[in-house]
Design an enzyme around this catalytic site. Structure first.
Site, PDB file in Angstrom:
ATOM      1  N   PHE A 143       0.804  -1.225   0.000  1.00 41.38           N
ATOM      2  CA  PHE A 143       0.000   0.000   0.000  1.00 41.38           C
ATOM      3  C   PHE A 143       0.839   1.278   0.000  1.00 41.38           C
ATOM      4  O   PHE A 143       0.286   2.378  -0.065  1.00 41.38           O
ATOM      5  CB  PHE A 143      -0.941   0.019   1.216  1.00 41.38           C
ATOM      6  N   HIS A 151      -3.997  10.496  11.842  1.00 37.54           N
ATOM      7  CA  HIS A 151      -2.778   9.757  12.166  1.00 37.54           C
ATOM      8  C   HIS A 151      -2.415  10.002  13.619  1.00 37.54           C
ATOM      9  O   HIS A 151      -2.640  11.085  14.164  1.00 37.54           O
ATOM     10  CB  HIS A 151      -1.622  10.223  11.271  1.00 37.54           C
TER      11      HIS A 151
END
Length: 212
Positions: free
Chosen positions: A66, A127
């Site tokens: 990814f 995040h």
């Protein structure tokens, strides 16, 4: 039976939080939730990273399937970087975020931020740093001008309290008992500010021109 008082400790911890490009329009809403959860936002900036900068930031993910999509996504628009502080900031922020896959988060942690704002495993809205060492690295990456001093812990924290905090606090409490003010909390707060041992001391230096 004698009660044992716990040793004083210093709990402040910092972590990096990112509001990712696809939810930057929810910035104020997310910040309100962060503040309501007991965090302080001590640094904040909006920026846009290049694909190369994203590659450097996520260097530990290099080689994973990814990775190209991750760097493309994170460089697709502006993001908001914040340094959050509170007791156990890293673990509390991870708990507030929920699982990294937003689809799973909606099923297992429906009230988490990734469940609310995320889309899938890649576009998960936010995040958070995974550990103290990664938080330090990531904060330096996003805020290179910030000086990160190590937070004292264990014996170092106790030594710091004994050397710098307790003597000033004891003197303040002694003065409070002698003064007996009507509002003791405000009086003590003002006293501690006035007698802060780390307060800068300015000395007036007479220049040659003033002397003449």
């Amino acid at each position: 039976m004698q009660m044992l008082m716990p040793e004083p400790q210093i709990f402040v911890e910092r972590t990096l939080a990112l509001i990712k490009p696809d939810v930057v329009d929810k910035e104020e809403e997310i910040e309100d939730l962060i503040l309501q959860s007991g965090f302080l936002i001590i640094q904040k900036r909006k920026l846009q990273l290049s694909p190369e900068q994203c590659s450097n930031f996520y260097a530990d993910q290099y080689g994973k399937v990814f990775f190209p999509n991750l760097t493309a996504y994170m460089s697709s628009g502006p993001l908001v970087a914040m340094v959050l502080a509170r007791h156990c900031a890293i673990s509390y922020w991870k708990e507030l975020l929920g699982p990294s896959n937003s689809i799973i988060a909606r099923r297992t942690h429906p009230h988490s931020l990734r469940a609310i704002y995320g889309t899938d495993d890649l576009r998960n809205a936010l995040h958070g740093s995974l550990s103290i060492s990664s938080a330090e690295r990531e904060i330096r990456f996003m805020f290179p001008e910030v000086i990160l001093e190590p937070i004292p812990a264990g014996q170092r924290a106790r030594d710091y309290l004994n050397l710098y905090v307790k003597p000033t606090l004891l003197a303040g409490l002694t003065a409070l008992c002698k003064e007996k003010p009507a509002d003791p909390m405000t009086w003590l707060a003002d006293w501690l500010i006035e007698h802060n041992p780390n307060k800068p001391r300015l000395q007036h230096q007479i220049t040659e021109e003033e002397h003449q």
